[in-house]
Design an enzyme around this catalytic site. Structure first.
Site, PDB file in Angstrom:
ATOM      1  N   SER A   1      -5.313  -0.076  -9.447  1.00 13.91           N
ATOM      2  CA  SER A   1      -3.948  -0.554  -9.592  1.00 13.91           C
ATOM      3  C   SER A   1      -3.373  -0.146 -10.939  1.00 13.91           C
ATOM      4  CB  SER A   1      -3.890  -2.070  -9.426  1.00 13.91           C
ATOM      5  OG  SER A   1      -5.051  -2.676  -9.862  1.00 13.91           O
TER       6      SER A   1
ATOM      7  N   HIS B   1      -3.188   3.090  -3.134  1.00 12.53           N
ATOM      8  CA  HIS B   1      -3.204   1.701  -3.586  1.00 12.53           C
ATOM      9  C   HIS B   1      -2.758   0.757  -2.475  1.00 12.53           C
ATOM     10  CE1 HIS B   1      -1.519  -1.580  -6.380  1.00 12.53           C
ATOM     11  NE2 HIS B   1      -2.785  -1.808  -6.120  1.00 12.53           N
TER      12      HIS B   1
ATOM     13  N   GLU C   1       0.710   2.402  -1.654  1.00 16.65           N
ATOM     14  CA  GLU C   1       1.330   3.271  -2.661  1.00 16.65           C
ATOM     15  C   GLU C   1       0.431   4.495  -2.810  1.00 16.65           C
ATOM     16  OE1 GLU C   1       3.219   1.532  -6.693  1.00 16.65           O
ATOM     17  OE2 GLU C   1       1.394   0.551  -6.101  1.00 16.65           O
TER      18      GLU C   1
ATOM     19  N   ASN D   1       2.802  -2.971  -9.174  1.00 12.25           N
ATOM     20  CA  ASN D   1       2.295  -3.809 -10.268  1.00 12.25           C
ATOM     21  C   ASN D   1       3.144  -3.728 -11.531  1.00 12.25           C
ATOM     22  OD1 ASN D   1       0.124  -5.190  -9.157  1.00 12.25           O
ATOM     23  ND2 ASN D   1      -1.111  -3.342  -9.199  1.00 12.25           N
TER      24      ASN D   1
HETATM   25  N1  CAA Z   1      -6.970 -11.036   8.053  1.00  7.85           N
HETATM   26  C1  CAA Z   1      -6.343 -11.449   9.163  1.00  7.85           C
HETATM   27  N2  CAA Z   1      -5.350 -12.357   9.154  1.00  7.85           N
HETATM   28  C2  CAA Z   1      -4.994 -12.881   7.966  1.00  7.85           C
HETATM   29  C3  CAA Z   1      -5.613 -12.503   6.741  1.00  7.85           C
HETATM   30  C4  CAA Z   1      -6.643 -11.523   6.830  1.00  7.85           C
HETATM   31  N3  CAA Z   1      -7.286 -11.084   5.739  1.00  7.85           N
HETATM   32  N4  CAA Z   1      -5.017 -13.187   5.720  1.00  7.85           N
HETATM   33  C5  CAA Z   1      -4.057 -13.962   6.269  1.00  7.85           C
HETATM   34  N5  CAA Z   1      -4.043 -13.782   7.616  1.00  7.85           N
HETATM   35  C6  CAA Z   1      -3.148 -14.396   8.587  1.00  7.85           C
HETATM   36  C7  CAA Z   1      -3.380 -15.866   8.734  1.00  7.85           C
HETATM   37  O1  CAA Z   1      -4.409 -16.149   9.651  1.00  7.85           O
HETATM   38  C8  CAA Z   1      -2.037 -16.358   9.249  1.00  7.85           C
HETATM   39  O2  CAA Z   1      -1.924 -16.193  10.636  1.00  7.85           O
HETATM   40  P1  CAA Z   1      -1.034 -17.245  11.494  1.00  7.85           P
HETATM   41  O3  CAA Z   1       0.371 -17.127  10.964  1.00  7.85           O
HETATM   42  O4  CAA Z   1      -1.168 -16.776  12.891  1.00  7.85           O
HETATM   43  O5  CAA Z   1      -1.680 -18.577  11.232  1.00  7.85           O
HETATM   44  C9  CAA Z   1      -1.059 -15.386   8.619  1.00  7.85           C
HETATM   45  O6  CAA Z   1      -1.809 -14.270   8.148  1.00  7.85           O
HETATM   46  C10 CAA Z   1      -0.356 -16.060   7.491  1.00  7.85           C
HETATM   47  O7  CAA Z   1      -1.333 -16.649   6.655  1.00  7.85           O
HETATM   48  P2  CAA Z   1      -1.307 -18.176   6.169  1.00  7.85           P
HETATM   49  O8  CAA Z   1      -0.620 -19.037   7.178  1.00  7.85           O
HETATM   50  O9  CAA Z   1      -2.677 -18.522   5.734  1.00  7.85           O
HETATM   51  O10 CAA Z   1      -0.474 -18.180   4.858  1.00  7.85           O
HETATM   52  P3  CAA Z   1       0.901 -17.499   4.515  1.00  7.85           P
HETATM   53  O11 CAA Z   1       1.915 -17.734   5.569  1.00  7.85           O
HETATM   54  O12 CAA Z   1       1.168 -17.892   3.119  1.00  7.85           O
HETATM   55  O13 CAA Z   1       0.604 -15.946   4.529  1.00  7.85           O
HETATM   56  C11 CAA Z   1       0.097 -14.151   3.080  1.00  7.85           C
HETATM   57  C12 CAA Z   1      -0.409 -15.390   3.773  1.00  7.85           C
HETATM   58  C13 CAA Z   1       0.384 -13.053   4.128  1.00  7.85           C
HETATM   59  C14 CAA Z   1      -1.026 -13.681   2.182  1.00  7.85           C
HETATM   60  C15 CAA Z   1       1.437 -14.484   2.339  1.00  7.85           C
HETATM   61  O14 CAA Z   1       1.269 -15.646   1.585  1.00  7.85           O
HETATM   62  C16 CAA Z   1       1.875 -13.382   1.428  1.00  7.85           C
HETATM   63  O15 CAA Z   1       2.473 -12.412   1.862  1.00  7.85           O
HETATM   64  N6  CAA Z   1       1.602 -13.563   0.112  1.00  7.85           N
HETATM   65  C17 CAA Z   1       1.921 -12.576  -0.886  1.00  7.85           C
HETATM   66  C18 CAA Z   1       0.912 -11.475  -0.834  1.00  7.85           C
HETATM   67  C19 CAA Z   1       1.189 -10.432  -1.857  1.00  7.85           C
HETATM   68  O16 CAA Z   1       2.151 -10.453  -2.596  1.00  7.85           O
HETATM   69  N7  CAA Z   1       0.275  -9.449  -1.904  1.00  7.85           N
HETATM   70  C20 CAA Z   1       0.354  -8.398  -2.867  1.00  7.85           C
HETATM   71  C21 CAA Z   1      -0.489  -8.778  -4.024  1.00  7.85           C
HETATM   72  S1  CAA Z   1      -0.396  -7.564  -5.268  1.00  7.85           S
HETATM   73  C22 CAA Z   1      -1.537  -6.445  -4.835  1.00  7.85           C
HETATM   74  O17 CAA Z   1      -2.300  -6.567  -3.920  1.00  7.85           O
HETATM   75  C23 CAA Z   1      -1.585  -5.284  -5.702  1.00  7.85           C
HETATM   76  C24 CAA Z   1      -2.560  -5.328  -6.812  1.00  7.85           C
HETATM   77  O18 CAA Z   1      -3.074  -4.285  -7.185  1.00  7.85           O
HETATM   78  C25 CAA Z   1      -2.845  -6.535  -7.575  1.00  7.85           C
END
Ligand code: CAA
Length: 288
Positions: A118, A139, A151, A189
């Protein structure tokens, strides 16, 4: 493109191996740390079961899992004869450059080397190998099976044909791609980390409670998660490492890591994976 080797079986590596197998590729998952790849396979099974339950994958989870082979020894990975290697190990420059020199030695000359880094320059990673034309950034976002973006970052020496191949491969995994220049932290990021850092400055100043900072951003800006919860998901150690790269390489005070973030990392409060970050997490991954 038929065979993909994923190096590093943490949460990102496991997710990348999973989406690669879902897309029909033969996958190798390599991690020298005892038990890491097996743990990743368990995580993949759970994730695939969820996706199958919701009808989001057409195949049975076992059929997807059957395409993934685990490796625990570097000398054995060449037997997969991969077309593409995707690395997702820890964000430590020395460890990463040494790994690339080793992979360059053991993998076939045709293998494209893609890094899920990242923040570490792709050009620098390429220079650690004898094939900088075949080194590229790929990424993924966390959680990989859910997040739609990849990315893609060409280094200074990356062949345009390699870039095109990697874009096509990410699209075959069902992802939307963007292309970013090889600059610190790329696009996502570069924008996310100052937001998370500001949330830690606000926490340190006592501007509001952690919960209220998160609720403010979640409901006030319509983000799916508040920045402090998201930092716990990403890993506070990873957030700090990325901010330090931004601060050092762009030389601007606006990227100075918040003291509270640094202190949490010093305490070993790395976030969800450690059971403690800004919040306390139960073993099942729920906030206490
Ligand atoms: N595999 C399969 N399904 C998954 C999963 C996985 N690994 N993780 C979550 N899910 C599913 C859940 O089972 C859930 O399904 P249902 O709606 O059918 O119940 C669905 O996804 C939504 O999950 P939750 O209900 O538990 O929670 P949520 O509605 O908050 O969604 C999330 C979870 C998709 C992670 C959401 O919170 C989100 O988009 N968060 C932000 C994520 C983000 O910004 N990611 C980028 C981070 S930065 C990065 O990665 C770059 C870096 O280098 C640091």
């Amino acid at each position: 493109m038929e065979k993909i080797l994923v190096v590093g079986a943490g949460q990102m590596g496991a997710g990348i191996a999973q989406v690669s197998a879902q897309a029909g590729f033969s996958v190798g998952l390599f991690d020298a740390f005892p038990g890491a790849a097996e743990r990743a396979m368990e995580g993949m099974k759970k994730s695939l079961a969820k996706l199958a339950e919701k009808g989001q994958i057409q195949e049975k989870p076992e059929a997807v899992i059957a395409r993934v082979r685990v490796f625990t020894k570097m000398d054995e990975v060449a037997s997969l004869d991969p077309d593409l290697m995707i690395e997702a190990i820890t964000e430590n420059v020395e460890i990463k450059l040494k790994l690339y020199a080793d992979l360059d030695r053991v993998l076939p000359a045709k293998t494209i080397l893609a890094s899920n880094t990242s923040s570490i320059p792709i050009t620098q990673i390429g220079a650690a190998t004898k094939r900088p034309d075949k080194v590229v950034g790929m990424h993924f976002m966390n959680p990989v099976p859910i997040m739609k973006l990849v990315e893609v970052i060409p280094g200074l020496a990356t062949d345009p044909g390699v870039l095109a191949t990697v874009l096509k491969t990410a699209e075959r995994m069902g992802k939307t791609t963007i292309v970013a220049k090889d600059r610190p932290a790329f696009v996502v990021n570069r924008i996310l980390m100052p937001l998370i850092n500001e949330a830690f400055f606000a926490l340190g100043e006592g501007l509001a409670s952690a919960e209220d900072i998160d609720t403010g951003v979640r409901l006030g800006l319509n983000h799916p998660m508040g920045p402090l919860t998201l930092a716990d998901f990403v890993g506070l150690d990873t957030c700090l490492a990325i901010l330090e790269v931004l601060h050092k390489q762009l030389g601007e005070d606006k990227y100075r890591p918040a003291p509270v973030l640094r202190q949490y990392v010093q305490a070993g409060w790395y976030g969800k994976k450690a059971g403690r970050g800004v919040y306390v997490w139960e073993a099942g991954g729920q906030k206490k």
